[in-house]
Design an enzyme around this catalytic site. Structure first.
Site, PDB file in Angstrom:
ATOM      1  N   ALA A  46       0.846  -1.195   0.000  1.00 51.72           N
ATOM      2  CA  ALA A  46       0.000   0.000   0.000  1.00 51.72           C
ATOM      3  C   ALA A  46       0.877   1.239   0.000  1.00 51.72           C
ATOM      4  O   ALA A  46       1.957   1.246   0.595  1.00 51.72           O
ATOM      5  CB  ALA A  46      -0.914   0.004   1.223  1.00 51.72           C
ATOM      6  N   TYR A 214     -12.615  -7.536  12.572  1.00 50.89           N
ATOM      7  CA  TYR A 214     -12.167  -7.502  13.958  1.00 50.89           C
ATOM      8  C   TYR A 214     -12.626  -8.781  14.651  1.00 50.89           C
ATOM      9  O   TYR A 214     -13.802  -9.133  14.621  1.00 50.89           O
ATOM     10  CB  TYR A 214     -12.753  -6.292  14.682  1.00 50.89           C
ATOM     11  CG  TYR A 214     -12.317  -4.954  14.125  1.00 50.89           C
ATOM     12  CD1 TYR A 214     -11.470  -4.128  14.850  1.00 50.89           C
ATOM     13  CD2 TYR A 214     -12.758  -4.506  12.880  1.00 50.89           C
ATOM     14  CE1 TYR A 214     -11.071  -2.891  14.354  1.00 50.89           C
ATOM     15  CE2 TYR A 214     -12.363  -3.281  12.369  1.00 50.89           C
ATOM     16  CZ  TYR A 214     -11.521  -2.477  13.115  1.00 50.89           C
ATOM     17  OH  TYR A 214     -11.126  -1.263  12.614  1.00 50.89           O
ATOM     18  N   ALA A 319       5.588   0.803   3.608  1.00 50.48           N
ATOM     19  CA  ALA A 319       6.264   1.253   2.386  1.00 50.48           C
ATOM     20  C   ALA A 319       6.460   2.761   2.396  1.00 50.48           C
ATOM     21  O   ALA A 319       7.550   3.263   2.087  1.00 50.48           O
ATOM     22  CB  ALA A 319       5.463   0.829   1.162  1.00 50.48           C
TER      23      ALA A 319
END
EC number: 1.-.-.-
Length: 805
Positions: A46, A214, A319
Site C-alpha cells: 500500500a 475484527y 512502504a
C-alpha cells in the site's frame, strides 16, 4: 569532489534512495543480492499520501497510478462479517485531504515502477550478495560473494528487516564501542503471525473495496484490485512474544495448515476466508516483526527503512515510512554534500549528517510503528478497552481510520531539493512538518497553562457558597412561601409528578424567586439580561459538541456540564468545561479543514432547539401574565439542559447527515448556518443589553458586577442577587478567558495577524456596546471564520510558499 554512496538493498527504500540520489546529482551504486529488482517477494503493498508525494517529486507517481488500484471504499466489520458502521468513501476523501489517492498493488509492480524511473540503470547491480564490510577514516569498502569489491564514502543499509549491513555495523561498533549496540540486538520482537496471499476475485467484492475484520486475538483484511485479484492478510496472535533471535520461520505446510484453521473467518456475511483460499494463487506465512531501533548509524554506515523501523501491516504504512526515511536521509546527505570541502566530507561531518537524519525522522518513525502496533491489537480485540472502543467509540467517531491516517500523513518528510508537487499543495489537509504523529503539543503543558481557569473555579466556589441562603431556602420550602414586594408568594412545591425529580427542581427553583417576584428593577434587569447572554454560551457549547475535532472529548457532551450548572451554578462549571476543552483541542486538531466542520443537520437544529428549549420557557417564566403560569414555566425552564439535548436530537433527524459529502465537497456548507444562528442570538442579546442599560436607573457596574461576597446578614433576595452576580462573573469571565486562549492558539499558528491591542479594543468595545453575550458570540464567530479560511503558518500550501518567495 569525489563522493560516492553505496546502497545495499534494492527494495522500496533502496530504489527510492537511488532515484533521489540521481535527481540530486550525487554519485551512488546500488547492490542487490537477488537476480532481478522486480522479483515476487511479498504479496501486496500500500502507498499512502505521505509516500505518494515523494514519488511525485521523483516523477514516479503517475507511472504507479497506471498499474495501482486506488482504495475506493473502506469497511470495518465484526467477526460475523457485518459492518460495524457505514462504509466510508476512502479515495475521494484521501485525495481531497492531501491531493493523493490511497493506493495498493503488487509489491513487485512498485519495485518495477521505481526501477524504471531511474535513468542510469548501470548504477543498479543485481546478484551482489554482501559478505564483508570494512571501515576506515578514508571510507568504507564492501566485498560481495562474487569476488567484487566496492568503495565509497558512505554505506547505506536498505536491505530490510534482517539487514546484513546492520549486522556488520553492530560488529564494527562492538569492536570500538562495546555495549553500544546491545539494546538494539533485543529490540525486535514478534507477537503476531500473518498469512499474506493473493486470490482470484469474488463476485461480492467490488474493485477498490477494502474490508477489515475484527475478532478476538485474530483479525483479517482484504483489498480488491482492478486485475481480478484479492490480496488478503490473516493475522493471529502467537502463543507468546518472540525476541529477535528466536522469531519463528514457517514452511508452506505450516501456511496451508494455518489457512485451514482460519477458514471459518467471515470476510462478509456471505463469504468466508475458506472460500477465498480455494482460489488462492500464492501465499506465505510469516511472523510479524516489530522494532524501533535506537542506533541508526555508526561511523560511515547508516540504515534506512525496515532495517531501523519495522511495523505491522495493519495500517499499510510500512512502504511509505521507508520512502520517507529515504527522503530524510537524502536531505541530510545533500545538505552535507553541498557544504563539504573539495576533498569530501570528513567522518565527523558524516556522523553529524547521520545524527541529523535520525533526529529529523526518528520521532515520526517511532510514532508510526506505535500506531501500527496499536491498530494490530485493536483489530485483534486484545482486551476490554479495544473491544469497547470498537463497539462504542468507532461508530461515534465515524471516520476513525481516516482521521488516524491523517495523523500519519500530515507531518510527512519530502525531498527538500525538489519543489513540492502541485497536487500536494491543494489538499484540505496540507502537509505540515510541525504537526502529526510525534509532533503533538503536550497536554500537560496545556493543563498548566490552563490553571487560571481553576483559579476562576475556586473564586466561584468561594463566592457562591452562601450557607445562609441555603438555610433560608430550606425555611421558605418548609413554610410553603416567601414574602416579597408583591406580597405573599406561595410555592409551587411539586410540578413534576415523579417524587425525586419534583423535589430536585422544586428546592432549587426557590433561588430564582427573588428575580421573578421582587419589584427590584436591578434584580430583574440583571436576571433577564444575564440569562439571555447565557443562552449564547449554551449555543456555543452545542455547536462545539457537533464539531468533528471534538469527537470523543468532553466537549461532545455539553448536557453533562449544563445540567450540573443548573444544580451548582454555571460559574462553577464553565471554568471546568473550558480547561478540558483547551487541553484537548490544541490548534493542531484543526490541521485539516474538515476537522472544523460541524454536522450540518445538527448545526441547522441548534437555533430552533435553543429557542424552543431555553428562550421560550425563559421568556414565559419572566413575562407570563399570571403568577401561577410564571411558576410553572420556571419549572420547565430549569430543565433546559435535558430539553435542549432532546430537541436538538429530534430537530436534527429532520435533515439528512451530509458530513461524509461535506468533508470532500462542502467544507464550508455549515458556515452560513452557524453565522445566521449566532447572528440571530447576538442581535437578541444585544437588544436586551441596550434595553437594560437605557432603562435602568442604576449604572451597569451596579447592576451586573458584584461589590462583595454574599453576606449571611443580608436579606434572602440580596443574597441571591449577589450570588447570581458572582456566578455570571465566573461564567462570562471564564468564557472570555477561553476565547483569549483560542486567539492565542491562532496567533501562535500564524493564522491571525491582528495585534493583541486590536483584539482588546474590539473586545472591550463589543462588551460595552452590546453586552457580554453578544461580545462572546461575535468573538467565537470571528474565530470560526478564521478556522474556515486560514491555514497554519508552517503548512505547505501555495499561499504560504508564495509568501516565502
Amino acid at each position: 569532489m569525489t563522493f560516492r554512496v553505496i546502497i545495499v538493498g534494492g527494495g522500496v527504500a533502496g530504489l527510492t534512495l537511488a532515484s533521489a540520489f540521481e535527481k540530486a546529482g550525487i554519485d551512488y551504486i546500488l547492490l542487490e543480492c537477488r537476480p532481478a529488482f522486480d522479483v515476487a517477494v511479498g504479496a501486496s503493498i500500500a502507498l499512502s499520501p505521505n509516500g505518494a508525494r515523494i514519488l511525485d517529486q521523483l516523477g514516479a507517481w503517475e507511472k504507479w497510478l497506471k498499474i495501482a488500484q486506488p482504495l475506493v471504499r473502506w469497511g470495518d466489520r465484526n467477526s460475523k462479517g457485518e459492518l460495524i458502521m457505514p462504509r466510508s468513501a476512502s479515495t475521494p476523501l484521501a485525495k481531497a485531504l492531501t491531493g493523493y489517492d490511497m493506493t495498493f498493488g503488487l509489491r513487485r509492480s512498485l519495485l518495477q515502477t521505481l526501477y524504471d524511473n531511474i535513468e542510469d540503470k548501470s548504477m543498479l547491480l543485481p546478484k551482489k550478495s554482501v559478505i564483508n564490510v570494512t571501515c576506515s577514516q578514508e571510507g568504507v569498502a564492501v566485498q560481495c560473494a562474487d569476488g567484487c569489491s566496492y568503495e565509497g564514502d558512505i554505506l547505506v543499509g536498505a536491505d530490510g528487516t534482517y539487514s546484513k549491513v546492520r549486522e556488520y555495523m553492530w560488529r564494527l561498533a562492538d569492536r570500538d564501542e562495546p555495549g553500544l549496540m546491545d539494546p538494539d540486538k533485543k529490540a525486535m520482537t514478534a507477537e503476531y503471525q500473518c498469512l499474506f496471499g493473493i486470490s482470484k476475485a469474488s463476485g461480492s467484492i467490488a474493485i477498490g473495496d477494502a474490508d477489515f475484520i475484527y475478532d478476538h486475538d485474530r483479525s483479517s483484511f482484504i483489498f480488491s484490485d482492478n486485475c481480478g485479484r484479492i490480496c488478503y492478510f490473516i493475522l493471529q496472535k502467537m502463543d507468546r512474544v518472540y525476541e529477535m533471535v528466536e522469531i519463528p520461520r514457517f514452511s508452506q505446510a505450516n501456511a496451508q495448515a494455518y489457512a485451514q484453521r482460519h477458514a471459518d473467518i467471515q470476510i462478509r456475511p456471505d463469504l468466508t476466508f475458506g472460500n477465498l483460499y480455494e482460489h488462492s494463487e500464492s501465499s506465505i506465512l510469516v511472523a510479524l516483526e516489530e522494532a524501533k531501533f535506537k542506533q541508526w548509524s555508526w561511523g560511515r554506515i547508516v540504515c534506512v527503512g525496515d532495517s531501523i523501523h519495522k511495523m505491522t501491516p495493519n495500517l499499510g504504512a510500512g512502504a511509505s515510512a521507508s520512502i520517507e526515511s529515504a527522503a530524510a536521509l537524502l536531505n541530510s546527505i545533500k545538505a552535507m554534500f553541498d557544504h563539504s570541502p573539495e576533498e569530501g566530507p570528513t567522518e565527523t561531518q558524516i556522523r553529524e549528517c547521520f545524527a541529523q537524519y535520525q533526529k529529523s525522522r526518528e520521532v515520526r518513525a517511532t510514532a508510526i510503528v506505535d500506531a501500527s502496533s496499536m491498530t494490530t491489537r485493536l483489530q485483534a480485540l486484545r482486551g476490554w478497552f479495544e473491544f469497547l472502543f470498537v463497539r462504542l467509540g468507532m461508530p461515534i467517531m465515524g471516520s476513525f481510520a481516516a482521521d488516524m491516517a491523517s495523523e500519519i500523513w500530515v507531518g510527512a518528510t519530502m525531498l527538500e531539493n525538489l519543489a513540492p508537487p502541485k497536487a500536494s499543495l491543494r489538499g484540505t489537509l496540507p502537509f505540515n512538518p510541525t504537526q502529526g504523529q510525534g509532533q503533538r503539543e503536550s497536554k500537560l503543558k496545556r493543563a498548566l497553562l490552563g490553571l487560571p481557569f481553576l483559579a476562576l473555579l475556586l473564586v466561584a466556589k468561594t463566592a457562591t457558597d452562601a450557607k445562609y441562603a441555603s438555610a433560608l431556602r430550606g425555611y421558605i420550602w418548609e413554610s410553603g412561601g416567601m414574602t416579597s414586594a408583591m406580597g405573599s408568594v406561595p410555592l409551587l412545591q411539586r410540578f413534576y409528578s415523579m417524587k425525586g425529580v419534583g423535589d430536585l427542581w422544586s428546592l432549587r427553583y426557590i433561588n430564582y424567586l427573588p428575580d421573578f417576584y421582587e419589584t427590584n428593577y436591578e434584580s430583574l434587569s440583571q436576571a433577564v439580561s444575564s440569562s439571555i447572554d447565557v443562552g449564547i454560551v449554551m449555543s456555543i457549547w452545542s455547536f462545539e459538541s457537533i464539531r468533528r475535532a471534538n469527537a470523543l472529548t468532553m466537549a461532545q457532551i455539553p448536557t453533562l456540564f449544563t445540567f450540573y450548572g443548573q444544580m451548582a451554578g454555571l460559574g462553577r462549571v464553565s471554568p471546568l468545561y473550558y480547561i478540558l476543552y483547551y487541553i484537548n483541542s490544541p490548534i493542531e486538531v484543526f490541521k485539516g479543514a474538515d476537522m472544523r466542520l460541524m454536522h450540518l443537520n445538527y448545526a441547522i437544529a441548534v437555533l430552533p432547539a435553543i429557542i424552543v428549549s431555553y428562550y421560550i420557557p425563559l421568556s414565559a417564566a419572566f413575562f407570563w401574565p399570571t403568577v401561577s403560569g410564571r411558576k410553572s414555566w420556571l419549572f420547565v425552564w430549569q430543565m433546559h439542559p435535558i430539553w435542549t439535548a432532546i430537541t436538538l436530537y429530534l430537530f436534527s433527524r429532520i435533515f439528512p447527515s451530509t458530513v461524509k459529502e461535506d468533508r470532500v465537497h462542502g467544507l464550508r456548507r455549515d458556515l452560513p448556518v452557524i453565522k445566521f444562528s449566532m447572528t440571530v442570538l447576538v442581535i437578541g442579546a444585544a437588544g436586551f443589553w441596550m434595553w437594560s442599560r437605557w432603562t435602568s436607573p442604576s449604572s451597569v457596574a451596579r447592576v451586573f458586577f458584584p461589590t462583595a461576597v454574599p453576606s449571611t446578614q443580608a436579606p434572602f433576595a440580596a443574597c441571591v442577587c449577589a450570588i447570581l452576580k458572582w456566578d455570571m462573573l465566573s461564567t462570562f469571565g471564564s468564557t472570555f478567558l477561553w476565547l483569549g486562549y483560542l486567539i492565542w492558539d491562532l496567533k501562535y499558528a500564524g493564522m491571525m495577524q491582528a495585534t493583541w491591542v486590536r483584539v482588546a479594543i474590539y473586545g472591550v468595545a463589543a462588551f460595552v456596546a452590546l453586552g457580554p453575550g453578544a461580545a462572546i458570540g461575535l468573538g467565537w464567530l470571528w474565530r470560526e471564520n478564521i478556522l474556515a479560511h486560514k491555514r497554519h503558518k508552517d503548512a505547505v500550501t501555495e499561499e504560504n510558499l508564495a509568501q516565502t518567495r
